[in-house]
Design a protein around this motif. Structure first.
Motif, PDB file in Angstrom:
ATOM      1  N   ASP A  64     -36.178 -37.734  -5.638  1.00  0.00           N
ATOM      2  CA  ASP A  64     -37.110 -38.815  -5.978  1.00  0.00           C
ATOM      3  C   ASP A  64     -37.800 -38.544  -7.316  1.00  0.00           C
ATOM      4  OD1 ASP A  64     -38.317 -36.629  -4.659  1.00  0.00           O
ATOM      5  OD2 ASP A  64     -40.132 -37.810  -4.257  1.00  0.00           O
ATOM      6  N   ILE A  65     -38.139 -37.284  -7.572  1.00  0.00           N
ATOM      7  CA  ILE A  65     -38.745 -36.915  -8.853  1.00  0.00           C
ATOM      8  C   ILE A  65     -37.732 -37.063  -9.976  1.00  0.00           C
ATOM      9  CG2 ILE A  65     -39.622 -34.949 -10.187  1.00  0.00           C
ATOM     10  CD1 ILE A  65     -41.136 -34.049  -7.731  1.00  0.00           C
ATOM     11  N   GLU A  66     -36.504 -36.643  -9.720  1.00  0.00           N
ATOM     12  CA  GLU A  66     -35.438 -36.809 -10.712  1.00  0.00           C
ATOM     13  C   GLU A  66     -35.264 -38.282 -11.067  1.00  0.00           C
ATOM     14  OE1 GLU A  66     -31.047 -34.935 -11.139  1.00  0.00           O
ATOM     15  OE2 GLU A  66     -31.280 -36.330  -9.467  1.00  0.00           O
ATOM     16  N   ARG A  89     -44.686 -30.324  -3.871  1.00  0.00           N
ATOM     17  CA  ARG A  89     -44.054 -31.489  -4.478  1.00  0.00           C
ATOM     18  C   ARG A  89     -44.934 -32.079  -5.577  1.00  0.00           C
ATOM     19  NH1 ARG A  89     -44.102 -36.383  -5.444  1.00  0.00           N
ATOM     20  NH2 ARG A  89     -42.218 -37.662  -5.555  1.00  0.00           N
ATOM     21  N   TYR A 118     -35.661 -32.422  -4.970  1.00  0.00           N
ATOM     22  CA  TYR A 118     -36.594 -33.499  -5.316  1.00  0.00           C
ATOM     23  C   TYR A 118     -35.878 -34.655  -6.021  1.00  0.00           C
ATOM     24  CZ  TYR A 118     -39.889 -29.705  -4.415  1.00  0.00           C
ATOM     25  OH  TYR A 118     -40.573 -28.664  -3.842  1.00  0.00           O
ATOM     26  N   ILE A 125     -34.297 -29.447  -8.898  1.00  0.00           N
ATOM     27  CA  ILE A 125     -34.830 -30.819  -8.986  1.00  0.00           C
ATOM     28  C   ILE A 125     -33.844 -31.787  -8.336  1.00  0.00           C
ATOM     29  CG2 ILE A 125     -35.223 -32.753 -10.559  1.00  0.00           C
ATOM     30  CD1 ILE A 125     -37.609 -31.164 -10.709  1.00  0.00           C
ATOM     31  N   TRP A 133     -44.032 -32.401  -9.658  1.00  0.00           N
ATOM     32  CA  TRP A 133     -44.151 -33.653 -10.402  1.00  0.00           C
ATOM     33  C   TRP A 133     -45.123 -33.496 -11.569  1.00  0.00           C
ATOM     34  CZ3 TRP A 133     -41.971 -37.630 -12.113  1.00  0.00           C
ATOM     35  CH2 TRP A 133     -42.657 -38.777 -12.526  1.00  0.00           C
TER      36      TRP A 133
END
Length: 207
Positions: free
Chosen positions: A112-114, A52, A110, A106, A56
């Motif tokens: 949260d990263i998006e 993760r 992920y 993504i 990022w």
């Protein structure tokens, strides 16, 4: 903000970004990255503790590389509109070179990263507005535009379209949507001089 990193970390991020952009995130393992970088897994994990964090850092690395390339294009351009057209053309090629699987991963793995990336993207509106205002003094952009609102509106729209990349089965359709949004935005803020520049560019270049 410029990213400060060791040569090894930069090598890892450069290789990982290339692999993930080509094959998607889920298809690329930490083992794959270690082998491609010719380092041990232990060395890799000493630099980057988990996948993760790697994803990022890769997103930030790609963003930083794009910013560096944009600065070069601005320096080489004749005015604000010319630089904006070439930056867009350059960024569009970057997007088209990235597999749609990357965006889907993504979005799926992920979120949260998006979300963090989209928030960072929208925070660029002030800098974008100030950049556009330079075009007013150059005679390529109209002086009756609220560039603070215009920049926010365009970034919000383009962010929404790029997010669609994660769910659309046809990436080329999404690219064409971005093209349309960009050209409509530029034509809406351009003077007659600016419109002529846009038409010449579109006639000479494929977007």
């Amino acid at each position: 903000m410029e990213i400060i990193m060791s040569d090894l970390t930069e090598k890892i991020l450069n290789k990982a970004s290339s692999l993930m952009s080509l094959y998607g995130i889920s298809s690329v393992t930490m083992d794959d990255i270690a082998k491609e970088c010719h380092i041990s897994k232990r060395t890799l994990y000493e630099q980057i503790p988990d996948k993760r964090t790697l994803v990022w850092k890769c997103v930030l690395f790609l963003k930083e590389q794009t910013a560096i390339e944009a600065k070069t294009l601005i320096y080489e351009s004749s005015d604000t509109l010319d630089s904006l057209l070439h930056i867009y053309q350059h960024m569009r090629k970057h997007i088209s070179d990235i597999s749609s699987v990357f965006f889907k991963d993504i979005h799926r793995l992920y979120p949260d990263i998006e979300k963090q990336y989209n928030e960072m993207y929208l925070l660029q509106s002030k800098a974008f507005a100030n950049f556009l205002i330079k075009g007013v003094n150059e005679g390529v952009f109209r002086n009756d535009i609220n560039f603070s609102l215009a920049s926010k509106a365009f970034l919000a729209q383009s962010s929404f379209i790029v997010k669609e990349f994660a769910t659309k089965s046809d990436p080329q359709e999404t690219l064409r949507m971005i093209d349309i949004a960009f050209i409509i935005f530029l034509r809406g803020i351009a003077t007659q001089k600016g419109l002529e520049t846009i038409d010449i560019f579109l006639n000479d270049n494929i977007i």
